[in-house]
Design a protein around this motif. Sequence first.
Motif, PDB file in Angstrom:
ATOM      1  N   THR A 143       0.835  -1.199   0.000  1.00 10.91           N
ATOM      2  CA  THR A 143       0.000   0.000   0.000  1.00 10.91           C
ATOM      3  C   THR A 143       0.874   1.255   0.000  1.00 10.91           C
ATOM      4  OG1 THR A 143      -0.119   0.212   2.407  1.00 10.91           O
ATOM      5  CG2 THR A 143      -1.754  -1.222   1.349  1.00 10.91           C
ATOM      6  N   THR A 144       0.294   2.327  -0.477  1.00 13.93           N
ATOM      7  CA  THR A 144       0.990   3.618  -0.469  1.00 13.93           C
ATOM      8  C   THR A 144       1.269   4.043   0.967  1.00 13.93           C
ATOM      9  OG1 THR A 144      -0.148   4.230  -2.511  1.00 13.93           O
ATOM     10  CG2 THR A 144       0.870   6.009  -1.264  1.00 13.93           C
ATOM     11  N   LEU A 145       0.375   3.704   1.892  1.00 16.92           N
ATOM     12  CA  LEU A 145       0.569   4.036   3.304  1.00 16.92           C
ATOM     13  C   LEU A 145       1.816   3.338   3.860  1.00 16.92           C
ATOM     14  CD1 LEU A 145      -0.461   5.487   5.822  1.00 16.92           C
ATOM     15  CD2 LEU A 145      -1.872   3.477   6.306  1.00 16.92           C
ATOM     16  N   GLU A 146       2.023   2.065   3.491  1.00 16.68           N
ATOM     17  CA  GLU A 146       3.219   1.346   3.946  1.00 16.68           C
ATOM     18  C   GLU A 146       4.495   2.035   3.454  1.00 16.68           C
ATOM     19  OE1 GLU A 146       3.044  -3.263   4.119  1.00 16.68           O
ATOM     20  OE2 GLU A 146       1.603  -2.661   2.586  1.00 16.68           O
ATOM     21  N   VAL A 147       4.475   2.448   2.195  1.00 14.17           N
ATOM     22  CA  VAL A 147       5.635   3.131   1.620  1.00 14.17           C
ATOM     23  C   VAL A 147       5.869   4.457   2.334  1.00 14.17           C
ATOM     24  CG1 VAL A 147       6.587   4.207  -0.458  1.00 14.17           C
ATOM     25  CG2 VAL A 147       5.426   1.998  -0.623  1.00 14.17           C
ATOM     26  N   ALA A 148       4.793   5.198   2.575  1.00 14.26           N
ATOM     27  CA  ALA A 148       4.923   6.495   3.254  1.00 14.26           C
ATOM     28  C   ALA A 148       5.470   6.324   4.666  1.00 14.26           C
ATOM     29  CB  ALA A 148       3.574   7.203   3.289  1.00 14.26           C
ATOM     30  N   LYS A 149       4.989   5.316   5.394  1.00 16.02           N
ATOM     31  CA  LYS A 149       5.476   5.061   6.751  1.00 16.02           C
ATOM     32  C   LYS A 149       6.954   4.674   6.720  1.00 16.02           C
ATOM     33  CE  LYS A 149       1.277   3.663   9.183  1.00 16.02           C
ATOM     34  NZ  LYS A 149       0.572   2.559   9.841  1.00 16.02           N
ATOM     35  N   GLY A 150       7.310   3.798   5.787  1.00 15.72           N
ATOM     36  CA  GLY A 150       8.708   3.387   5.671  1.00 15.72           C
ATOM     37  C   GLY A 150       9.611   4.551   5.325  1.00 15.72           C
ATOM     38  N   SER A 151       9.158   5.372   4.424  1.00 19.08           N
ATOM     39  CA  SER A 151       9.933   6.539   4.018  1.00 19.08           C
ATOM     40  C   SER A 151      10.110   7.508   5.174  1.00 19.08           C
ATOM     41  CB  SER A 151       9.246   7.234   2.845  1.00 19.08           C
ATOM     42  OG  SER A 151      10.007   8.323   2.406  1.00 19.08           O
ATOM     43  N   LEU A 152       9.051   7.670   5.964  1.00 23.13           N
ATOM     44  CA  LEU A 152       9.107   8.581   7.109  1.00 23.13           C
ATOM     45  C   LEU A 152      10.199   8.156   8.093  1.00 23.13           C
ATOM     46  CD1 LEU A 152       7.918  11.054   8.492  1.00 23.13           C
ATOM     47  CD2 LEU A 152       6.223   9.540   9.564  1.00 23.13           C
ATOM     48  N   GLU A 153      10.337   6.844   8.296  1.00 18.72           N
ATOM     49  CA  GLU A 153      11.385   6.352   9.208  1.00 18.72           C
ATOM     50  C   GLU A 153      12.773   6.753   8.712  1.00 18.72           C
ATOM     51  OE1 GLU A 153      11.129   5.002  12.253  1.00 18.72           O
ATOM     52  OE2 GLU A 153       9.016   5.484  11.943  1.00 18.72           O
ATOM     53  N   TRP A 154      12.983   6.640   7.408  1.00 15.55           N
ATOM     54  CA  TRP A 154      14.291   7.013   6.850  1.00 15.55           C
ATOM     55  C   TRP A 154      14.492   8.524   6.907  1.00 15.55           C
ATOM     56  CZ3 TRP A 154      17.623   3.318   6.687  1.00 15.55           C
ATOM     57  CH2 TRP A 154      17.235   2.007   6.408  1.00 15.55           C
ATOM     58  N   LEU A 155      13.438   9.275   6.646  1.00 17.69           N
ATOM     59  CA  LEU A 155      13.534  10.734   6.700  1.00 17.69           C
ATOM     60  C   LEU A 155      13.852  11.218   8.107  1.00 17.69           C
ATOM     61  CD1 LEU A 155      10.515  11.586   4.375  1.00 17.69           C
ATOM     62  CD2 LEU A 155      12.932  11.977   3.855  1.00 17.69           C
ATOM     63  N   ARG A 156      13.300  10.541   9.099  1.00 18.52           N
ATOM     64  CA  ARG A 156      13.584  10.905  10.499  1.00 18.52           C
ATOM     65  C   ARG A 156      15.047  10.653  10.859  1.00 18.52           C
ATOM     66  NH1 ARG A 156       7.983   8.639  12.908  1.00 18.52           N
ATOM     67  NH2 ARG A 156       6.884  10.619  12.920  1.00 18.52           N
ATOM     68  N   GLN A 157      15.695   9.774  10.114  1.00 18.70           N
ATOM     69  CA  GLN A 157      17.113   9.494  10.351  1.00 18.70           C
ATOM     70  C   GLN A 157      18.016  10.503   9.641  1.00 18.70           C
ATOM     71  OE1 GLN A 157      18.154   5.361   9.585  1.00 18.70           O
ATOM     72  NE2 GLN A 157      16.133   4.711  10.244  1.00 18.70           N
ATOM     73  N   GLY A 158      17.400  11.479   9.007  1.00 18.99           N
ATOM     74  CA  GLY A 158      18.173  12.520   8.353  1.00 18.99           C
ATOM     75  C   GLY A 158      18.486  12.254   6.892  1.00 18.99           C
ATOM     76  N   LYS A 159      17.867  11.248   6.318  1.00 14.72           N
ATOM     77  CA  LYS A 159      18.088  10.945   4.903  1.00 14.72           C
ATOM     78  C   LYS A 159      17.317  11.939   4.038  1.00 14.72           C
ATOM     79  CE  LYS A 159      20.220   7.129   6.090  1.00 14.72           C
ATOM     80  NZ  LYS A 159      21.661   7.158   6.244  1.00 14.72           N
ATOM     81  N   THR A 160      17.829  12.175   2.843  1.00 16.22           N
ATOM     82  CA  THR A 160      17.119  13.032   1.893  1.00 16.22           C
ATOM     83  C   THR A 160      15.941  12.253   1.320  1.00 16.22           C
ATOM     84  OG1 THR A 160      18.388  12.282  -0.024  1.00 16.22           O
ATOM     85  CG2 THR A 160      19.302  14.147   1.245  1.00 16.22           C
ATOM     86  N   ALA A 161      15.041  12.946   0.647  1.00 18.93           N
ATOM     87  CA  ALA A 161      13.889  12.280   0.032  1.00 18.93           C
ATOM     88  C   ALA A 161      14.348  11.244  -0.985  1.00 18.93           C
ATOM     89  CB  ALA A 161      12.971  13.310  -0.622  1.00 18.93           C
ATOM     90  N   GLU A 162      15.386  11.569  -1.735  1.00 18.06           N
ATOM     91  CA  GLU A 162      15.917  10.628  -2.736  1.00 18.06           C
ATOM     92  C   GLU A 162      16.501   9.391  -2.062  1.00 18.06           C
ATOM     93  OE1 GLU A 162      19.515  10.580  -5.975  1.00 18.06           O
ATOM     94  OE2 GLU A 162      18.349  12.428  -5.808  1.00 18.06           O
ATOM     95  N   GLN A 163      17.296   9.608  -1.009  1.00 12.77           N
ATOM     96  CA  GLN A 163      17.866   8.478  -0.274  1.00 12.77           C
ATOM     97  C   GLN A 163      16.762   7.638   0.361  1.00 12.77           C
ATOM     98  OE1 GLN A 163      20.320  10.830   2.352  1.00 12.77           O
ATOM     99  NE2 GLN A 163      22.201  10.232   1.288  1.00 12.77           N
ATOM    100  N   ALA A 164      15.769   8.314   0.941  1.00 11.17           N
ATOM    101  CA  ALA A 164      14.665   7.608   1.589  1.00 11.17           C
ATOM    102  C   ALA A 164      13.913   6.733   0.592  1.00 11.17           C
ATOM    103  CB  ALA A 164      13.715   8.597   2.250  1.00 11.17           C
ATOM    104  N   SER A 165      13.732   7.224  -0.624  1.00 12.23           N
ATOM    105  CA  SER A 165      13.041   6.427  -1.645  1.00 12.23           C
ATOM    106  C   SER A 165      13.818   5.163  -1.970  1.00 12.23           C
ATOM    107  CB  SER A 165      12.836   7.249  -2.923  1.00 12.23           C
ATOM    108  OG  SER A 165      11.929   8.291  -2.679  1.00 12.23           O
ATOM    109  N   GLU A 166      15.133   5.280  -2.103  1.00 10.70           N
ATOM    110  CA  GLU A 166      15.992   4.121  -2.379  1.00 10.70           C
ATOM    111  C   GLU A 166      15.947   3.140  -1.214  1.00 10.70           C
ATOM    112  OE1 GLU A 166      18.541   1.663  -4.449  1.00 10.70           O
ATOM    113  OE2 GLU A 166      17.706   3.539  -5.208  1.00 10.70           O
ATOM    114  N   LEU A 167      16.043   3.666  -0.005  1.00  6.68           N
ATOM    115  CA  LEU A 167      16.078   2.822   1.185  1.00  6.68           C
ATOM    116  C   LEU A 167      14.738   2.154   1.464  1.00  6.68           C
ATOM    117  CD1 LEU A 167      18.277   5.188   3.318  1.00  6.68           C
ATOM    118  CD2 LEU A 167      18.893   2.851   2.663  1.00  6.68           C
ATOM    119  N   VAL A 168      13.638   2.871   1.229  1.00  5.32           N
ATOM    120  CA  VAL A 168      12.330   2.262   1.480  1.00  5.32           C
ATOM    121  C   VAL A 168      12.087   1.142   0.468  1.00  5.32           C
ATOM    122  CG1 VAL A 168      10.784   3.741   0.099  1.00  5.32           C
ATOM    123  CG2 VAL A 168       9.986   2.766   2.244  1.00  5.32           C
ATOM    124  N   LYS A 169      12.561   1.308  -0.741  1.00  6.32           N
ATOM    125  CA  LYS A 169      12.435   0.234  -1.733  1.00  6.32           C
ATOM    126  C   LYS A 169      13.206  -0.998  -1.270  1.00  6.32           C
ATOM    127  CE  LYS A 169      12.945  -0.803  -6.627  1.00  6.32           C
ATOM    128  NZ  LYS A 169      13.264  -0.284  -7.956  1.00  6.32           N
TER     129      LYS A 169
END
Length: 199
Positions: free
Chosen positions: A33-59
């Motif tokens: 779900t899009t919600l799962e991706v958004a939640k996963g991305s949020l965790e990476w963003l909270r760690q100080g990752k950029t949006a681009e890095q967060a997208s790679e890491l959430v994948k």
Amino acid sequence: ELTNVQVVTGMSQESVENLATGYNNLAQEMGVTTLEVAKGSLEWLRQGKTAEQASELVKSSMVLSKLGNLDAAQSTEYLTSMMNGFKLEADDSMDVISKIVSLDNAFATSSSEISSALQRSSVSAQQAGVTFEELASMITVVSDVSRRAPESIGEAFKTIFSRYQDILAGGVDDEGQGINNVGKALERVGINIRDAEGG
């Protein structure tokens, strides 16, 4: 979740909407779900990752989640500890997952078990000069042969690497004996734990 992303990142509404489109595309690609991706991305963003890095890491964490039969939060936690432990970059994350999955496919262990053991031993291994590939391989072989709990395997390697560092530092054991004597004793039977420079 997108509101939280906006708060954490300080992005404009337009940027967050573009990000949401990317999350939706990734969710369709990964079968989540899009919600799962958004939640996963949020965790990476909270760690100080950029949006681009967060997208790679959430994948990468979604792939680990699917292949390791883990929930998304657990796979993110495992991947975080591995990446931080070995000081890896976001663009290394898919390579990390690929190596873990390859080991999973070749031995009687799972991505989940390997990841759990790596979570507990990555930092001490990196400090001892052991690479990600070496540690993942060692954990896999021990897991394959012993079928011990991954937590026990990870803690055992953590202890081994810590002990190794103590030997190199010339520390003392619980009884006050010089740990460096362990290195000397091993050398007498042909096992050299130091390189030519003494490291």
